[in-house]
Design an enzyme around this catalytic site. Structure first.
Site, PDB file in Angstrom:
ATOM      1  N   ASP A   2     -17.702  -0.488  12.018  1.00 60.90           N
ATOM      2  CA  ASP A   2     -17.792  -1.448  10.917  1.00 60.90           C
ATOM      3  C   ASP A   2     -16.459  -1.615  10.196  1.00 60.90           C
ATOM      4  O   ASP A   2     -16.181  -2.677   9.632  1.00 60.90           O
ATOM      5  CB  ASP A   2     -18.866  -0.995   9.916  1.00 60.90           C
ATOM      6  CG  ASP A   2     -20.253  -0.995  10.526  1.00 60.90           C
ATOM      7  OD1 ASP A   2     -20.424  -1.604  11.604  1.00 60.90           O
ATOM      8  OD2 ASP A   2     -21.170  -0.393   9.946  1.00 60.90           O
ATOM      9  N   GLY A   3     -15.631  -0.575  10.215  1.00 63.54           N
ATOM     10  CA  GLY A   3     -14.349  -0.658   9.539  1.00 63.54           C
ATOM     11  C   GLY A   3     -13.433  -1.726  10.110  1.00 63.54           C
ATOM     12  O   GLY A   3     -12.601  -2.291   9.384  1.00 63.54           O
ATOM     13  N   ASN A  37     -17.985  -5.949   1.541  1.00 63.04           N
ATOM     14  CA  ASN A  37     -19.072  -5.031   1.214  1.00 63.04           C
ATOM     15  C   ASN A  37     -19.317  -4.946  -0.290  1.00 63.04           C
ATOM     16  O   ASN A  37     -20.342  -5.401  -0.775  1.00 63.04           O
ATOM     17  CB  ASN A  37     -18.783  -3.636   1.769  1.00 63.04           C
ATOM     18  CG  ASN A  37     -19.398  -3.419   3.128  1.00 63.04           C
ATOM     19  OD1 ASN A  37     -20.128  -4.271   3.633  1.00 63.04           O
ATOM     20  ND2 ASN A  37     -19.108  -2.290   3.742  1.00 63.04           N
ATOM     21  N   ASP A  83     -21.978   7.530 -13.500  1.00 63.31           N
ATOM     22  CA  ASP A  83     -20.804   7.734 -12.662  1.00 63.31           C
ATOM     23  C   ASP A  83     -20.075   6.436 -12.352  1.00 63.31           C
ATOM     24  O   ASP A  83     -18.904   6.458 -11.990  1.00 63.31           O
ATOM     25  CB  ASP A  83     -21.195   8.421 -11.355  1.00 63.31           C
ATOM     26  CG  ASP A  83     -21.402   9.918 -11.543  1.00 63.31           C
ATOM     27  OD1 ASP A  83     -21.122  10.413 -12.646  1.00 63.31           O
ATOM     28  OD2 ASP A  83     -21.843  10.585 -10.592  1.00 63.31           O
TER      29      ASP A  83
END
Length: 452
Positions: A190-191, A271, A301
């Protein structure tokens, strides 16, 4: 019934002209909506190039539809005997069935960009096979990153020497590939698709991704028999998934004299964009605005703003729902919120989100774009996020629906569990299942003492 006065949003002179026209001549006048003012400050607009300023003003003023496409049946625009949607130039909606989104070429593609996963020796052999076939058999101009050719292991492939000199090279972040590439092929995980998206900050060529990596949620093609699969795409017989991207603009705090310290930073992500507390031990304290309205303050966070494509990445690990990439939406997901009632939300794709540090924030915030390019969000800085008009046209191996559900099943093991056995297969329950309720009640003895 509504009158012309209540519907007209133009000037008084135009309304007077409209009243004086005959009914047949009124067709040239449209009922118009007041143009909405951009939520991005004027300082940002002046800092952008003229073309981007015009594009931004057009998008926010209503000459473009807020939602570019909806994959659903065309809605009826009349409600009951009297009501209907008010007609104006901004109400046009282009609604298309996902099955009808197919790739076509108005001229044969000549240049192809091949992106391979770096530092992976297992992909070298497929890479050499592919570029050799593209150059010698298909006579195409092949672009690769200069760093790919620096791999010393390529010297072990004798066939690659005859191809190497015919390859075009570029360096990411330095060379501009705009209008130079007709077609993209990704070899890896996917990268590689995320990297292809980052190389094109405007229009993206069609992307064909082969699964040669670890997970492969966004890479539907298998490399076996790659020649037939690529030929099928080059002939224009392929379905497309238009994966929307987010346009992220970081606007720095202005100085006392009204001038900005730095030019705005604009990045398109496939993304998600993540705002978190970084290395600080304190909770993030972030204000979230939607179309100028303060929605909530995020204490936790951090916050994930993702596309439907990104909903199956970081967002789903943080508890978000999985959204099909054809759904026009933006997902907002808190990361470990300091509130049990703070659930992820989905907002329309046409809205504009603004994120900034709260006045009570104890620390700075860190911004990451698709897991890369980290920036620091300081007090007074703002991050604007909206849907980009430049999606990533991802080529489907089958179709939009089949590819997505196959990825859910194979990569995420969605709803995988052992099947429940039928009752008649359980030998120890064969007898008890044949007992009637009357027999069970008759055999039941209550040993409790009677009431006195």
């Amino acid at each position: 019934m509504l009158s012309i006065d209540s519907l007209w949003c133009g000037s008084a002179e135009e309304l007077s002209t409209l009243r004086s026209c005959k009914p047949a001549e009124r067709s040239e006048y449209r009922f118009r909506r007041r143009s909405s003012k951009s939520l991005i400050p004027q300082a940002l607009l002046h800092a952008l190039p003229d073309t981007q300023v015009r594009s931004h003003r057009q998008r926010r003023s209503g000459t473009w539809p807020r939602t570019r496409s909806l994959n659903a049946p065309s809605p009826i625009q009349q409600f009951g005997p009297c009501g209907r949607i008010m007609k104006n130039s901004a109400m046009v909606m282009q609604i298309q069935d996902p099955a009808s989104q197919r790739l076509t070429w108005y001229k044969p593609p000549l240049t192809v960009l091949v992106i391979k996963k770096v530092h992976d020796a297992t992909i070298l052999a497929p890479f050499v096979q592919l570029v050799h076939w593209l150059v010698h058999d298909k006579s195409m101009v092949v672009f690769v990153e200069a760093a790919v050719l620096d791999d010393t292991l390529l010297k072990e492939y004798g066939d690659f020497a005859s191809v190497r000199e015919r390859l075009m090279t570029f360096r990411a972040g330095t060379d501009d590939l705009t209008d130079k590439i007709d077609f993209i092929i990704c070899l890896g995980g996917d990268g590689t698709l995320l990297h292809a998206s980052s190389l094109f900050q405007q229009s993206v060529p069609p992307v064909m991704a082969f699964h040669l990596g670890s997970l492969g949620f966004l890479t539907p093609f298998e490399f076996n028999n790659f020649q037939d699969q690529v030929m099928n795409v080059l002939e224009g017989h392929a379905a497309l998934t238009l994966r929307s991207r987010l346009q992220c603009v970081v606007l720095r705090k202005t100085t006392e004299d009204g001038k900005e310290k730095k030019k705005p930073t604009t990045i398109l992500v496939l993304n998600e964009v993540v705002v978190d507390r970084g290395p600080s031990p304190y909770l993030s304290n972030i204000d979230l605005f939607l179309d100028g309205k303060h929605i909530t303050s995020v204490q936790g966070d951090g916050l994930i703003v993702s596309t439907p494509t990104g909903s199956t990445a970081y967002a789903v690990a943080a508890g978000a729902s999985m959204i099909h990439p054809s759904v026009p939406a933006i997902m907002v997901t808190p990361i470990c919120p300091h509130s049990l009632s703070f659930r992820p939300i989905v907002v329309p794709a046409g809205v504009e989100l603004k994120i900034k540090l709260s006045l009570e924030a104890r620390n700075l915030a860190s911004i990451s774009f698709d897991g890369r390019s980290q920036l620091v969000l300081r007090p007074g800085d703002s991050l604007y996020v909206t849907t980009s008009v430049y999606p990533v046209p991802s080529i489907c191996a089958q179709d939009q629906i089949s590819d997505w559900f196959d990825s859910l099943a194979e990569c995420l093991h969605w709803n995988v569990r052992k099947k429940q056995k039928q009752i008649d297969e359980l030998s120890d329950m064969t007898h008890s299942s044949s007992d009637t309720l009357e027999e069970i009640d008759a055999n039941h003895h209550d040993d409790r003492p009677a009431d006195t």
